[in-house]
Each structure stands twice: as structure tokens, then as C-alpha cells.
Design a protein around this motif. Structure first.
Motif, mmCIF file in Angstrom:
data_model
loop_
_atom_site.group_PDB
_atom_site.id
_atom_site.type_symbol
_atom_site.label_atom_id
_atom_site.label_comp_id
_atom_site.label_asym_id
_atom_site.label_seq_id
_atom_site.Cartn_x
_atom_site.Cartn_y
_atom_site.Cartn_z
ATOM 1 N N LEU A 1 -31.036 17.311 20.445
ATOM 2 C CA LEU A 1 -31.453 17.960 19.209
ATOM 3 C C LEU A 1 -31.960 19.365 19.522
ATOM 4 O O LEU A 1 -32.547 19.604 20.586
ATOM 5 C CB LEU A 1 -32.562 17.164 18.536
ATOM 6 C CG LEU A 1 -32.269 15.698 18.214
ATOM 7 C CD1 LEU A 1 -33.455 15.083 17.471
ATOM 8 C CD2 LEU A 1 -30.998 15.555 17.408
ATOM 9 N N SER A 2 -31.735 20.253 18.573
ATOM 10 C CA SER A 2 -32.217 21.613 18.724
ATOM 11 C C SER A 2 -32.963 22.033 17.465
ATOM 12 O O SER A 2 -32.629 21.588 16.367
ATOM 13 C CB SER A 2 -31.059 22.568 18.980
ATOM 14 O OG SER A 2 -31.523 23.876 19.218
ATOM 15 N N CYS A 3 -33.940 22.874 17.636
ATOM 16 C CA CYS A 3 -34.712 23.396 16.513
ATOM 17 C C CYS A 3 -34.789 24.907 16.670
ATOM 18 O O CYS A 3 -35.281 25.406 17.692
ATOM 19 C CB CYS A 3 -36.107 22.789 16.504
ATOM 20 S SG CYS A 3 -37.233 23.485 15.279
ATOM 21 N N ALA A 4 -34.276 25.607 15.674
ATOM 22 C CA ALA A 4 -34.333 27.067 15.673
ATOM 23 C C ALA A 4 -35.485 27.526 14.793
ATOM 24 O O ALA A 4 -35.628 27.051 13.659
ATOM 25 C CB ALA A 4 -33.018 27.641 15.162
ATOM 26 N N ALA A 5 -36.277 28.418 15.309
ATOM 27 C CA ALA A 5 -37.453 28.895 14.587
ATOM 28 C C ALA A 5 -37.324 30.372 14.260
ATOM 29 O O ALA A 5 -36.796 31.147 15.067
ATOM 30 C CB ALA A 5 -38.704 28.659 15.424
ATOM 31 N N SER A 6 -37.774 30.727 13.096
ATOM 32 C CA SER A 6 -37.794 32.133 12.715
ATOM 33 C C SER A 6 -39.180 32.696 12.972
ATOM 34 O O SER A 6 -40.152 31.949 13.079
ATOM 35 C CB SER A 6 -37.437 32.297 11.236
ATOM 36 O OG SER A 6 -38.419 31.653 10.437
ATOM 37 N N GLY A 7 -39.249 33.999 13.049
ATOM 38 C CA GLY A 7 -40.553 34.614 13.239
ATOM 39 C C GLY A 7 -40.720 35.171 14.637
ATOM 40 O O GLY A 7 -40.249 34.590 15.607
ATOM 41 N N ARG A 8 -41.420 36.280 14.712
ATOM 42 C CA ARG A 8 -41.580 36.966 15.989
ATOM 43 C C ARG A 8 -42.659 36.333 16.856
ATOM 44 O O ARG A 8 -42.799 36.690 18.003
ATOM 45 C CB ARG A 8 -41.928 38.429 15.731
ATOM 46 C CG ARG A 8 -40.803 39.214 15.078
ATOM 47 C CD ARG A 8 -41.264 40.621 14.725
ATOM 48 N NE ARG A 8 -42.284 40.598 13.694
ATOM 49 C CZ ARG A 8 -42.910 41.679 13.252
ATOM 50 N NH1 ARG A 8 -42.661 42.850 13.804
ATOM 51 N NH2 ARG A 8 -43.805 41.588 12.296
ATOM 52 N N THR A 9 -43.416 35.381 16.303
ATOM 53 C CA THR A 9 -44.520 34.805 17.053
ATOM 54 C C THR A 9 -44.208 33.414 17.574
ATOM 55 O O THR A 9 -45.111 32.659 17.904
ATOM 56 C CB THR A 9 -45.776 34.743 16.176
ATOM 57 O OG1 THR A 9 -45.497 33.958 15.003
ATOM 58 C CG2 THR A 9 -46.220 36.132 15.780
ATOM 59 N N PHE A 10 -42.928 33.062 17.673
ATOM 60 C CA PHE A 10 -42.533 31.718 18.111
ATOM 61 C C PHE A 10 -43.181 31.365 19.433
ATOM 62 O O PHE A 10 -43.654 30.249 19.619
ATOM 63 C CB PHE A 10 -41.017 31.638 18.236
ATOM 64 C CG PHE A 10 -40.540 30.357 18.870
ATOM 65 C CD1 PHE A 10 -40.168 30.324 20.211
ATOM 66 C CD2 PHE A 10 -40.479 29.181 18.134
ATOM 67 C CE1 PHE A 10 -39.730 29.151 20.797
ATOM 68 C CE2 PHE A 10 -40.056 28.003 18.707
ATOM 69 C CZ PHE A 10 -39.678 27.988 20.049
ATOM 70 N N SER A 11 -43.221 32.288 20.358
ATOM 71 C CA SER A 11 -43.716 31.996 21.696
ATOM 72 C C SER A 11 -45.197 31.657 21.714
ATOM 73 O O SER A 11 -45.706 31.151 22.714
ATOM 74 C CB SER A 11 -43.432 33.163 22.641
ATOM 75 O OG SER A 11 -44.076 34.327 22.180
ATOM 76 N N SER A 12 -45.905 31.920 20.633
ATOM 77 C CA SER A 12 -47.321 31.591 20.586
ATOM 78 C C SER A 12 -47.586 30.208 19.986
ATOM 79 O O SER A 12 -48.733 29.759 19.960
ATOM 80 C CB SER A 12 -48.082 32.643 19.766
ATOM 81 O OG SER A 12 -47.693 32.601 18.404
ATOM 82 N N TYR A 13 -46.537 29.534 19.516
ATOM 83 C CA TYR A 13 -46.690 28.233 18.885
ATOM 84 C C TYR A 13 -46.415 27.097 19.862
ATOM 85 O O TYR A 13 -45.475 27.156 20.640
ATOM 86 C CB TYR A 13 -45.712 28.074 17.712
ATOM 87 C CG TYR A 13 -46.121 28.785 16.462
ATOM 88 C CD1 TYR A 13 -45.729 30.096 16.215
ATOM 89 C CD2 TYR A 13 -46.887 28.141 15.499
ATOM 90 C CE1 TYR A 13 -46.098 30.754 15.059
ATOM 91 C CE2 TYR A 13 -47.254 28.777 14.337
ATOM 92 C CZ TYR A 13 -46.855 30.084 14.119
ATOM 93 O OH TYR A 13 -47.224 30.717 12.977
ATOM 94 N N ALA A 14 -47.207 26.055 19.778
ATOM 95 C CA ALA A 14 -46.827 24.786 20.376
ATOM 96 C C ALA A 14 -45.775 24.157 19.460
ATOM 97 O O ALA A 14 -45.773 24.400 18.248
ATOM 98 C CB ALA A 14 -48.034 23.867 20.503
ATOM 99 N N MET A 15 -44.881 23.370 20.035
ATOM 100 C CA MET A 15 -43.785 22.786 19.261
ATOM 101 C C MET A 15 -43.707 21.296 19.533
ATOM 102 O O MET A 15 -44.211 20.799 20.552
ATOM 103 C CB MET A 15 -42.459 23.439 19.648
ATOM 104 C CG MET A 15 -42.398 24.941 19.438
ATOM 105 S SD MET A 15 -42.495 25.408 17.702
ATOM 106 C CE MET A 15 -40.992 24.665 17.076
#
Length: 122
Positions: A20-34
Motif C-alpha cells: 500500500l502507498s499513501c501520497a501526502a500533499s503539503g510542504r510539511t510532510f517530513s514533519s509529520y508522523a505517519m
């Protein structure tokens, strides 16, 4: 707020694999836990796996330890869930989740995608 879109679900036989893959929008993706959750028919949504913003910390539900692997690619704004040795009881809608910390993700207090169906036949 980050927007999430899952893909990669489908029908697979028991013992098989899916990614499975999840694509995220937004420039702050790297700051989020997933993370990933799943919900089977008639059951509550349950935690599957989570990963910290750096990828250095991961958490798994006992039911998937040793079979599933969560990973992320911050340069591509994506998080993946590699699922091996699938069982019929893994059948569910799988949801991608994002949160400010891994605890926020694991306690289901963050953002959600729309989900992707995974069906494992026996």
C-alpha cells in the motif's frame, strides 16, 4: 493540514503480498508522523503501524509484527505499508493517517485518507 490519498489495495490469496502507498500533499510532510489503520466489516478501526517523521521509530500492532513493514520517503511525500504473508483476517479497508507525533497517530487523533480495500481470500 496534510491531505492523504491511499492506493495499492486489491484482492490477493492468503500467503500473498501487497504494498500500500499513501501520497501526502503539503510542504510539511517530513514533519509529520505517519501510520496505517484498518477497519474490517462490523469492527472498529484498529491501529496497524506507525512511523516517526524521521523514520527512525516504528510501531506495529502485535497482529502484524513480522509480516508488515512501514516505510516512508520524505523526498516523495509518501509512506508505504508492505504486507507479506497475508491472512484472510487482514481483510479490511486500510487508512493512512498523519499526526504531529507518533503518539498522535497511534491514538487516531490526526488526519485520515479515504481508505483502500484489501481483500485476502482463503
Amino acid at each position: 493540514q496534510v491531505q492523504l490519498v491511499e492506493s495499492g489495495g486489491g484482492l490477493v490469496q492468503a500467503g500473498g503480498s501487497l504494498r500500500l502507498s499513501c501520497a501526502a500533499s503539503g510542504r510539511t510532510f517530513s514533519s509529520y508522523a505517519m501510520g496505517w489503520f484498518r477497519q474490517a466489516p462490523g469492527k472498529e478501526r484498529e491501529f496497524v503501524a506507525a512511523i516517526s517523521w524521521s523514520g527512525g521509530t516504528t510501531q506495529y500492532a502485535d497482529s502484524v509484527k513480522g509480516r508488515f513493514t512501514i516505510s516512508r520517503a520524505n523526498a516523495k511525500n509518501t509512506v508505504a505499508l508492505q504486507m507479506n504473508s497475508l491472512k484472510p483476517e487482514d481483510t479490511a479497508v486500510y487508512y493512512c493517517a498523519a499526526g504531529t507525533t507518533i503518539v498522535v497517530v497511534m491514538t487516531a487523533k490526526g488526519s485520515w485518507g479515504q481508505g483502500t480495500q484489501v481483500t485476502v481470500s482463503s
